[in-house]
Design an enzyme around this catalytic site. Structure first.
Site, mmCIF file in Angstrom:
data_model
loop_
_atom_site.group_PDB
_atom_site.id
_atom_site.type_symbol
_atom_site.label_atom_id
_atom_site.label_comp_id
_atom_site.label_asym_id
_atom_site.label_seq_id
_atom_site.Cartn_x
_atom_site.Cartn_y
_atom_site.Cartn_z
ATOM 1 C CG HIS A 22 -12.356 -19.322 45.575
ATOM 2 N ND1 HIS A 22 -11.722 -18.134 45.867
ATOM 3 C CD2 HIS A 22 -13.617 -19.217 46.074
ATOM 4 C CE1 HIS A 22 -12.564 -17.351 46.518
ATOM 5 N NE2 HIS A 22 -13.710 -17.988 46.657
ATOM 6 C CB THR B 202 -16.085 -12.151 51.053
ATOM 7 O OG1 THR B 202 -15.337 -12.521 49.896
ATOM 8 C CG2 THR B 202 -15.510 -12.847 52.285
ATOM 9 C CG HIS C 139 -21.377 -12.512 40.903
ATOM 10 N ND1 HIS C 139 -21.841 -11.469 40.121
ATOM 11 C CD2 HIS C 139 -21.062 -13.511 40.047
ATOM 12 C CE1 HIS C 139 -21.798 -11.837 38.849
ATOM 13 N NE2 HIS C 139 -21.328 -13.079 38.785
ATOM 14 C CB CYS D 156 -22.396 -7.201 42.328
ATOM 15 S SG CYS D 156 -21.459 -8.719 42.070
ATOM 16 C CG HIS E 232 -25.712 -10.797 40.266
ATOM 17 N ND1 HIS E 232 -24.566 -10.391 40.908
ATOM 18 C CD2 HIS E 232 -26.603 -11.122 41.232
ATOM 19 C CE1 HIS E 232 -24.758 -10.453 42.211
ATOM 20 N NE2 HIS E 232 -25.999 -10.899 42.431
ATOM 21 N N GLY F 9 -18.233 -18.536 54.235
ATOM 22 C CA GLY F 9 -17.073 -17.769 53.796
ATOM 23 C C GLY F 9 -17.253 -17.008 52.497
ATOM 24 C CG HIS G 190 -16.998 -16.339 43.615
ATOM 25 N ND1 HIS G 190 -18.013 -15.806 44.394
ATOM 26 C CD2 HIS G 190 -15.938 -16.475 44.452
ATOM 27 C CE1 HIS G 190 -17.587 -15.625 45.629
ATOM 28 N NE2 HIS G 190 -16.329 -16.042 45.698
ATOM 29 C CB CYS H 35 -21.932 -6.879 38.541
ATOM 30 S SG CYS H 35 -23.005 -8.314 38.819
ATOM 31 C CG ASN I 58 -16.074 -20.141 50.077
ATOM 32 O OD1 ASN I 58 -15.765 -21.295 50.312
ATOM 33 N ND2 ASN I 58 -15.171 -19.191 49.901
#
Length: 112
Positions: free
Chosen positions: A101, A94, A97, A4, A46, A92, A99, A7, A86
């Site tokens: 935006h 990618t 993990h 990852c 994670h 979307g 997250h 990570c 996402n």
């Protein structure tokens, strides 16, 4: 997770431009920004994504959003901003993990 990328950033194995960090969360500038301000806000633990978030970590998502709001203040995004996550390949995502935006710094285009 060994492969990852996030990570590896958390462990300091890959460089990043960090803008926020606490015991549970780290935030850094996205290397492919989609807006003048594009920050990724991630948990240090994670978790593959919002779709696999364990019930015992539900509060973590709230703390991620609160951290994003603090970062928005730090970047003077008083006119508004967007917080997006996402989920899965079709959504979307990618990097698998969890997250968020944080996007801002200009009037953002409408999206669905």
């Amino acid at each position: 997770m060994d492969n990852c990328i996030f990570c590896k950033i958390i462990k300091g194995e890959l460089p990043s431009e960090k803008v926020y960090q606490d015991e549970e969360i780290i935030a850094f500038v996205d290397i492919k920004p989609q807006a003048p301000v594009h920050i990724l806000v991630i948990p240090k633990k994670h978790i593959d994504g919002a779709d696999t978030l364990p019930a015992e970590d539900a509060g973590l998502t709230g703390r991620l959003v609160i951290a994003a709001a603090r970062i928005a203040e730090q970047f003077h995004l008083s006119g508004g901003y967007r917080i997006v996550t996402n989920i899965g390949k079709d959504g979307g995502q990618t990097v698998r993990h969890l997250h968020f935006h944080l996007l801002g710094g200009e009037k953002l285009k409408d999206s669905y």
